[in-house]
Design a protein around this motif. Structure first.
Motif, PDB file in Angstrom:
ATOM      1  N   UNK A   3       0.915  -1.086   0.116  1.00 52.17           N
ATOM      2  CA  UNK A   3       0.163  -0.055  -0.005  1.00 52.17           C
ATOM      3  C   UNK A   3       0.624   1.209   0.019  1.00 52.17           C
ATOM      4  N   UNK A   4       1.815   1.368   0.955  1.00 52.59           N
ATOM      5  CA  UNK A   4       2.637   2.238   1.127  1.00 52.59           C
ATOM      6  C   UNK A   4       3.538   2.716  -0.340  1.00 52.59           C
ATOM      7  N   UNK A   5       3.933   1.725  -1.188  1.00 53.08           N
ATOM      8  CA  UNK A   5       4.379   1.649  -2.276  1.00 53.08           C
ATOM      9  C   UNK A   5       3.718   2.321  -3.217  1.00 53.08           C
ATOM     10  N   UNK A   6       2.526   1.838  -3.184  1.00 51.53           N
ATOM     11  CA  UNK A   6       1.489   2.390  -4.328  1.00 51.53           C
ATOM     12  C   UNK A   6       1.317   3.899  -4.035  1.00 51.53           C
ATOM     13  N   UNK A   7       1.344   4.145  -2.792  1.00 50.82           N
ATOM     14  CA  UNK A   7       0.741   5.593  -2.594  1.00 50.82           C
ATOM     15  C   UNK A   7       2.170   6.366  -2.962  1.00 50.82           C
ATOM     16  N   UNK A   8       3.193   5.866  -2.775  1.00 54.45           N
ATOM     17  CA  UNK A   8       4.692   6.687  -3.394  1.00 54.45           C
ATOM     18  C   UNK A   8       4.723   6.669  -4.818  1.00 54.45           C
ATOM     19  N   UNK A   9       4.093   5.704  -5.617  1.00 54.47           N
ATOM     20  CA  UNK A   9       4.025   5.876  -6.875  1.00 54.47           C
ATOM     21  C   UNK A   9       2.769   6.657  -7.454  1.00 54.47           C
ATOM     22  N   UNK A  10       1.661   6.861  -6.552  1.00 54.01           N
ATOM     23  CA  UNK A  10       0.541   7.690  -7.031  1.00 54.01           C
ATOM     24  C   UNK A  10       1.017   8.927  -7.490  1.00 54.01           C
ATOM     25  N   UNK A  11       0.364   9.499  -8.745  1.00 51.72           N
ATOM     26  CA  UNK A  11       0.736  10.711  -9.042  1.00 51.72           C
ATOM     27  C   UNK A  11      -0.636  11.281  -9.703  1.00 51.72           C
ATOM     28  N   UNK A  12      -0.932  12.689  -9.649  1.00 50.00           N
ATOM     29  CA  UNK A  12      -2.083  13.130 -10.333  1.00 50.00           C
ATOM     30  C   UNK A  12      -1.436  13.502 -11.829  1.00 50.00           C
ATOM     31  N   UNK A  13      -1.819  12.591 -12.696  1.00 45.41           N
ATOM     32  CA  UNK A  13      -1.356  12.862 -13.858  1.00 45.41           C
ATOM     33  C   UNK A  13      -1.806  13.976 -14.643  1.00 45.41           C
ATOM     34  N   UNK A  14      -0.905  14.806 -15.408  1.00 48.60           N
ATOM     35  CA  UNK A  14      -1.230  15.749 -16.175  1.00 48.60           C
ATOM     36  C   UNK A  14      -1.772  15.769 -17.539  1.00 48.60           C
ATOM     37  N   UNK A  15      -1.113  14.557 -18.055  1.00 50.96           N
ATOM     38  CA  UNK A  15      -1.447  14.192 -19.487  1.00 50.96           C
ATOM     39  C   UNK A  15      -1.833  12.613 -19.160  1.00 50.96           C
ATOM     40  N   UNK A  16      -2.686  12.122 -20.262  1.00 55.56           N
ATOM     41  CA  UNK A  16      -2.998  10.763 -20.172  1.00 55.56           C
ATOM     42  C   UNK A  16      -2.812  10.188 -21.758  1.00 55.56           C
ATOM     43  N   UNK A  17      -2.801   8.887 -21.858  1.00 50.05           N
ATOM     44  CA  UNK A  17      -2.557   8.213 -23.008  1.00 50.05           C
ATOM     45  C   UNK A  17      -3.864   7.934 -23.768  1.00 50.05           C
ATOM     46  N   UNK A  18      -4.929   7.913 -22.973  1.00 48.35           N
ATOM     47  CA  UNK A  18      -6.145   7.473 -23.792  1.00 48.35           C
ATOM     48  C   UNK A  18      -6.412   5.783 -23.665  1.00 48.35           C
ATOM     49  N   UNK A  19      -5.461   5.147 -23.125  1.00 50.08           N
ATOM     50  CA  UNK A  19      -5.721   3.834 -23.119  1.00 50.08           C
ATOM     51  C   UNK A  19      -7.018   3.460 -22.085  1.00 50.08           C
ATOM     52  N   UNK A  20      -7.703   2.478 -22.485  1.00 52.24           N
ATOM     53  CA  UNK A  20      -9.067   1.993 -21.607  1.00 52.24           C
ATOM     54  C   UNK A  20      -8.434   1.164 -20.430  1.00 52.24           C
ATOM     55  N   UNK A  21      -9.208   1.528 -19.343  1.00 52.19           N
ATOM     56  CA  UNK A  21      -8.778   0.582 -18.060  1.00 52.19           C
ATOM     57  C   UNK A  21      -9.593  -0.674 -18.406  1.00 52.19           C
ATOM     58  N   UNK A  22      -9.091  -1.831 -18.039  1.00 54.24           N
ATOM     59  CA  UNK A  22      -9.856  -3.148 -18.016  1.00 54.24           C
ATOM     60  C   UNK A  22     -10.968  -3.112 -17.249  1.00 54.24           C
ATOM     61  N   UNK A 147      -4.283   3.585  -6.948  1.00 50.99           N
ATOM     62  CA  UNK A 147      -3.094   3.565  -6.869  1.00 50.99           C
ATOM     63  C   UNK A 147      -2.655   2.020  -6.802  1.00 50.99           C
ATOM     64  N   UNK A 148      -3.473   1.406  -5.815  1.00 50.24           N
ATOM     65  CA  UNK A 148      -3.149  -0.114  -5.640  1.00 50.24           C
ATOM     66  C   UNK A 148      -3.169  -0.924  -7.127  1.00 50.24           C
ATOM     67  N   UNK A 149      -4.126  -0.409  -7.696  1.00 48.57           N
ATOM     68  CA  UNK A 149      -4.343  -1.006  -9.181  1.00 48.57           C
ATOM     69  C   UNK A 149      -3.386  -0.534 -10.040  1.00 48.57           C
ATOM     70  N   UNK A 150      -2.469   0.304  -9.941  1.00 42.13           N
ATOM     71  CA  UNK A 150      -1.420   0.905 -10.681  1.00 42.13           C
ATOM     72  C   UNK A 150      -2.230   1.865 -11.691  1.00 42.13           C
ATOM     73  N   UNK A 151      -3.426   2.393 -11.419  1.00 43.38           N
ATOM     74  CA  UNK A 151      -4.102   3.257 -12.278  1.00 43.38           C
ATOM     75  C   UNK A 151      -3.796   4.721 -11.824  1.00 43.38           C
ATOM     76  N   UNK A 152      -3.811   5.435 -12.835  1.00 39.00           N
ATOM     77  CA  UNK A 152      -3.488   7.035 -12.526  1.00 39.00           C
ATOM     78  C   UNK A 152      -4.923   7.629 -12.192  1.00 39.00           C
TER      79      UNK A 152
END
Length: 210
Positions: A3-22, A147-152
């Motif tokens: 969980x803490x690693x996920x929160x460290x990774x988390x970032x409020x992305x300013x640009x996104x790729x448009x890829x769909x989340x499963x 963040x846990x799911x590695x989704x911005x």
């Protein structure tokens, strides 16, 4: 992911790729959001999940000109109830009684306590502010579970609520938008800040034992 690693990774992305989340991943994030606590468990808000590209384009044009709105996989709109009253509580009591195998009369004290709270607000603005605080708790669960799911997940307040409400017809549903969240995948090539070290106050400054 820890969980803490996920929160460290988390970032409020300013640009996104448009890829769909499963879909299974999105479902887990939304279920975590649904399970978030709120005062009395009342959940005085609705969450609109938008993925239609034409609708996202209209939102971007009319209410929220940030690029994430057009580039995300899904946009979540947290909207509070503007008609929060005794009937809202009565419906919640019916749901609670059904889920717990009770009679609504068994919940009279609980019902009166909730009604006492929502009827104590002096103005509609005070009631909306209270409901918004409950929605923000759910927002926190959205950000953490993403963040846990590695989704911005990029939360945004910088939009025109009245324009967004008109665009989505929220006013006709007695709802008012308070915050939006873009879910998707960061575009590191277009967003150099995504590579920067996270900056937060040190533990000694932020958290103080008394």
């Amino acid at each position: 992911m820890d969980f803490l690693t996920a929160l460290e990774w988390r970032y409020a992305a300013k640009r996104m790729t448009g890829e769909s989340i499963p879909e299974p991943v999105l479902s887990r994030i939304l279920e975590a959001t649904r399970l978030a606590p709120s005062s009395y468990g009342l959940q005085p808000y609705t969450i609109k999940v938008i993925s239609d590209r034409s609708v996202l384009a209209r939102i971007h044009e009319q209410a929220a000109p940030q690029p994430q709105v057009k580039e995300c996989s899904h946009l979540l709109v947290f909207a509070t109830m503007s008609d929060l009253d005794d009937s809202t509580v009565d419906r919640y009591m019916q749901l609670t009684a059904g889920e717990r195998g009770l009679e609504t009369t068994d919940l009279t004290g609980f019902s009166e306590a909730i009604k006492g709270t929502i009827n104590s607000f002096r103005t509609p603005a005070e009631k909306k502010a209270w409901a918004a605080r409950q929605a923000y708790i759910a927002l926190g669960f959205t950000l953490a579970s993403a963040a846990v799911e590695r989704i911005d997940a990029s939360p945004m307040e910088g939009f025109d609520p009245a324009a967004l409400d008109r665009t989505l017809g929220l006013d006709k549903e007695h709802l008012g938008s308070v915050v939006i969240v873009a879910l998707g995948y960061r575009d590191a090539a277009q967003d150099p800040m995504s590579q920067m070290v996270k900056v937060r106050k040190p533990h000694s400054q932020l958290i103080q034992a008394l």
